[in-house]
Motif scaffolding. Structure first.
Motif, short mmCIF file in Angstrom:
data_model
loop_
_atom_site.label_atom_id
_atom_site.label_comp_id
_atom_site.label_asym_id
_atom_site.label_seq_id
_atom_site.Cartn_x
_atom_site.Cartn_y
_atom_site.Cartn_z
N SER A 44 0.83 -1.21 0.00
CA SER A 44 0.00 0.00 0.00
C SER A 44 0.86 1.25 0.00
CB SER A 44 -0.93 0.02 1.22
OG SER A 44 -1.93 -0.96 1.10
N SER A 45 1.91 1.23 0.80
CA SER A 45 2.81 2.38 0.88
C SER A 45 3.48 2.64 -0.47
CB SER A 45 3.86 2.14 1.96
OG SER A 45 4.77 3.20 2.03
N LYS A 46 3.95 1.58 -1.12
CA LYS A 46 4.58 1.73 -2.43
C LYS A 46 3.60 2.29 -3.45
CE LYS A 46 7.91 -2.02 -1.98
NZ LYS A 46 8.29 -3.36 -2.45
N LEU A 47 2.38 1.76 -3.44
CA LEU A 47 1.38 2.22 -4.42
C LEU A 47 0.96 3.66 -4.14
CD1 LEU A 47 -0.81 -1.01 -4.73
CD2 LEU A 47 1.01 -0.22 -6.26
N THR A 54 -3.54 9.32 -1.39
CA THR A 54 -3.37 9.70 0.01
C THR A 54 -3.98 8.70 0.98
OG1 THR A 54 -5.36 11.06 -0.10
CG2 THR A 54 -3.26 12.17 -0.50
N ASP A 55 -4.97 7.93 0.56
CA ASP A 55 -5.65 7.02 1.49
C ASP A 55 -5.86 5.65 0.85
OD1 ASP A 55 -7.09 5.92 3.59
OD2 ASP A 55 -8.97 6.83 2.95
N LYS A 75 -8.49 6.24 -7.60
CA LYS A 75 -7.86 7.20 -6.70
C LYS A 75 -6.61 7.86 -7.25
CE LYS A 75 -10.58 6.37 -3.15
NZ LYS A 75 -11.46 7.38 -2.56
N ALA A 76 -6.03 7.29 -8.30
CA ALA A 76 -4.75 7.81 -8.81
C ALA A 76 -4.89 9.23 -9.32
CB ALA A 76 -4.22 6.90 -9.92
#
Length: 77
Positions: A44-47, A54-55, A75-76
């Motif tokens: 998730s952090s990498k993506l 942001t979430d 979301k991108a």
């Protein structure tokens, strides 16, 4: 044909869990692929960084690869 986002996500999943990219399909859950909660947080952090999201709190190991792709595409930035 895979979208660039889908290809990137599958590549990141592959690197995270050590499964070849061609063995990952959209209908598999993260659990099916052996994704632990710790690996899911790292993914998730990498993506988030790659796509400016942001979430990612709605993502869990019970999501399918396809659901993750849809979520990231929506979301991108």
């Amino acid at each position: 044909m895979k979208t660039p986002i889908e290809s990137t996500i599958i590549s990141e999943i592959s690197h995270s869990i050590g499964v070849p990219e061609n063995a990952i399909s959209a209908d598999q859950t993260m659990d099916d692929l052996g994704m632990t909660s710790i690996l899911a947080v790292q993914l998730s952090s990498k993506l988030q960084q790659q796509f400016g999201i942001t979430d990612m709190s709605g993502i869990s190991t019970s999501n399918t690869v396809g659901e993750l792709v849809d979520y990231v595409q929506s979301k991108a930035s």
